[in-house]
Enzyme design. Structure first.
Site, PDB file in Angstrom:
ATOM      1  N   ARG A 184      -2.155  -3.756  -9.067  1.00  0.00           N
ATOM      2  CA  ARG A 184      -2.057  -4.599  -7.872  1.00  0.00           C
ATOM      3  C   ARG A 184      -3.424  -4.778  -7.246  1.00  0.00           C
ATOM      4  O   ARG A 184      -4.402  -4.120  -7.597  1.00  0.00           O
ATOM      5  CB  ARG A 184      -1.120  -3.945  -6.844  1.00  0.00           C
ATOM      6  CG  ARG A 184      -1.609  -2.584  -6.399  1.00  0.00           C
ATOM      7  CD  ARG A 184      -0.946  -2.098  -5.131  1.00  0.00           C
ATOM      8  NE  ARG A 184      -1.325  -0.717  -4.837  1.00  0.00           N
ATOM      9  CZ  ARG A 184      -2.464  -0.345  -4.276  1.00  0.00           C
ATOM     10  NH1 ARG A 184      -3.371  -1.254  -3.958  1.00  0.00           N
ATOM     11  NH2 ARG A 184      -2.718   0.936  -4.045  1.00  0.00           N
ATOM     12  N   GLY A 185      -3.493  -5.657  -6.247  1.00  0.00           N
ATOM     13  CA  GLY A 185      -4.711  -5.802  -5.480  1.00  0.00           C
ATOM     14  C   GLY A 185      -4.850  -4.695  -4.459  1.00  0.00           C
ATOM     15  O   GLY A 185      -3.954  -3.888  -4.240  1.00  0.00           O
ATOM     16  N   GLY A 186      -6.028  -4.620  -3.839  1.00  0.00           N
ATOM     17  CA  GLY A 186      -6.225  -3.700  -2.733  1.00  0.00           C
ATOM     18  C   GLY A 186      -6.863  -2.382  -3.104  1.00  0.00           C
ATOM     19  O   GLY A 186      -7.461  -2.235  -4.170  1.00  0.00           O
ATOM     20  N   VAL A 206      -6.713   2.209  -2.183  1.00  0.00           N
ATOM     21  CA  VAL A 206      -5.829   3.345  -2.419  1.00  0.00           C
ATOM     22  C   VAL A 206      -4.768   3.440  -1.326  1.00  0.00           C
ATOM     23  O   VAL A 206      -5.026   3.144  -0.161  1.00  0.00           O
ATOM     24  CB  VAL A 206      -6.634   4.670  -2.483  1.00  0.00           C
ATOM     25  CG1 VAL A 206      -7.344   4.960  -1.171  1.00  0.00           C
ATOM     26  CG2 VAL A 206      -5.743   5.833  -2.886  1.00  0.00           C
ATOM     27  N   PHE A 215      -0.633   5.596  -0.479  1.00  0.00           N
ATOM     28  CA  PHE A 215       0.301   6.652  -0.878  1.00  0.00           C
ATOM     29  C   PHE A 215       1.718   6.112  -0.869  1.00  0.00           C
ATOM     30  O   PHE A 215       2.099   5.320  -0.011  1.00  0.00           O
ATOM     31  CB  PHE A 215       0.218   7.843   0.085  1.00  0.00           C
ATOM     32  CG  PHE A 215       1.290   8.880  -0.145  1.00  0.00           C
ATOM     33  CD1 PHE A 215       1.189   9.784  -1.194  1.00  0.00           C
ATOM     34  CD2 PHE A 215       2.422   8.928   0.664  1.00  0.00           C
ATOM     35  CE1 PHE A 215       2.197  10.722  -1.434  1.00  0.00           C
ATOM     36  CE2 PHE A 215       3.423   9.864   0.444  1.00  0.00           C
ATOM     37  CZ  PHE A 215       3.307  10.759  -0.608  1.00  0.00           C
ATOM     38  N   HIS A 216       2.507   6.531  -1.858  1.00  0.00           N
ATOM     39  CA  HIS A 216       3.945   6.267  -1.881  1.00  0.00           C
ATOM     40  C   HIS A 216       4.661   7.599  -2.018  1.00  0.00           C
ATOM     41  O   HIS A 216       4.207   8.489  -2.742  1.00  0.00           O
ATOM     42  CB  HIS A 216       4.337   5.385  -3.067  1.00  0.00           C
ATOM     43  CG  HIS A 216       3.717   4.020  -3.030  1.00  0.00           C
ATOM     44  ND1 HIS A 216       3.777   3.200  -1.941  1.00  0.00           N
ATOM     45  CD2 HIS A 216       3.025   3.332  -3.985  1.00  0.00           C
ATOM     46  CE1 HIS A 216       3.157   2.063  -2.203  1.00  0.00           C
ATOM     47  NE2 HIS A 216       2.684   2.125  -3.429  1.00  0.00           N
ATOM     48  N   GLY A 270       0.284  -4.729  -1.117  1.00  0.00           N
ATOM     49  CA  GLY A 270      -0.560  -4.962  -2.282  1.00  0.00           C
ATOM     50  C   GLY A 270       0.233  -5.713  -3.321  1.00  0.00           C
ATOM     51  O   GLY A 270       1.269  -5.219  -3.783  1.00  0.00           O
ATOM     52  N   CYS A 277      -5.995   2.695   2.381  1.00  0.00           N
ATOM     53  CA  CYS A 277      -6.378   1.303   2.132  1.00  0.00           C
ATOM     54  C   CYS A 277      -7.877   1.076   2.274  1.00  0.00           C
ATOM     55  O   CYS A 277      -8.339  -0.060   2.385  1.00  0.00           O
ATOM     56  CB  CYS A 277      -5.613   0.355   3.048  1.00  0.00           C
ATOM     57  SG  CYS A 277      -3.820   0.533   2.906  1.00  0.00           S
TER      58      CYS A 277
END
Length: 290
Positions: A104-106, A108, A110-111, A193, A222
């Site tokens: 994806r773009g962007g 770092v 967290f999930h 993202g 981010c």
């Protein structure tokens, strides 16, 4: 093939239909990425009027995939992503998390458990072929979901995608107007993202319900070192708001922001396939992120 657009039928405007598929439990990031790739391949096949690779798999229409990931730090396509991981590999492992590269773009992010992740797998030709418009619609969906719990939120400034909580939001949400003026710090509550390839979208948003905010101290979220701390709906409202409670509110806000009708969908068969699937990479995408 004629594109699916809003159609006027007997005076009624027919909005595009998006299926909603909710995965229960925790999904690994690798399985989530593979599942998205499978869904995209089915969506492309459906759009071209063909069949999936084996000729027997079901085709797919636009789908909003909702899930929670196991704890993971994901690196976006920006080169600075890895530099914004502050914790050591040992610290991350001890916390029960992992670090993975995403397409994806962007930067770092967290999930993890307690965070609603929404991956809209869409043919944007059925909606609008405009990346900025699409990003703004996803931000609007997150803002609408926060508003459902009395939390005012807003998009980021120039070059900052995602959603922030306004100063005074926590006090307002808890009904303490007198304390609102003391709450002056901007806090990020939702990250974004996306990946768009030939107007087919994947990846999406992450909205914090009751996620463990301690994980965000292990990164520069981010890549925004001067902007905000990270927060959650539970933190802002002062009571636990889980993903089960947040998901319906987000779906309502997504339908309004994207001007679509939502129907129940099912990708359980594709999820079982995801463990062994091998999907060829497409052309270089246009990306926007966190």
């Amino acid at each position: 093939r004629a594109r699916e657009k809003k159609k006027k039928q007997k005076g009624i405007i027919m909005r595009p239909v998006v299926k909603v598929a909710r995965l229960r439990g925790l999904t690994s990031y690798a399985d989530g990425q593979t599942l998205q790739q499978l869904m995209l391949s089915r969506l492309r096949a459906s759009a071209s009027g063909g069949v999936a690779s084996s000729g027997s798999e079901p085709l797919l229409t636009d789908t909003l995939l909702l899930l929670e990931h196991r704890p993971v730090f994901t690196l976006g396509r920006l080169q600075s992503s890895a530099e914004n991981v502050l914790a050591s590999a040992a610290e991350i492992e001890a916390a029960g998390a992992a670090v993975v590269q995403s397409d994806r773009g962007g930067n770092v992010t967290f999930h993890g458990p307690g965070q609603l992740v929404a991956y809209p797998i869409l043919d944007l030709r059925r909606h609008k072929q405009d990346l900025r418009w699409y990003v703004s619609r996803l931000e609007e969906a997150m803002i609408g979901a926060c508003a459902a719990f009395g939390v005012p939120a807003h998009p980021g400034g120039d070059g900052q995608t995602g959603v922030w909580v306004k100063p005074g939001a926590a006090a307002t949400a808890m009904g303490d107007a007198d304390a609102a003026g003391d709450d002056a710090e901007q806090r990020k509550i939702g990250a974004l993202g996306v990946r768009v390839n030939r107007w087919y979208s994947s990846h999406g948003i992450a909205l914090n319900a009751d996620v463990d905010l301690g994980f965000f101290d292990m990164i520069v979220p981010c890549g925004l070192s001067e902007t905000p701390k990270v927060t959650s709906l539970s933190n802002e409202v002062g009571r636990r708001i889980g993903v089960d409670e947040l998901a319906p509110a987000f779906c309502d806000a997504f339908a309004q922001a994207m001007d679509v009708e939502l129907e129940e969908g099912d990708v359980s068969g594709l999820l079982r396939e995801a463990h062994a699937a091998k999907v060829m990479a497409g052309l270089a995408p246009v990306s926007a992120g966190t």
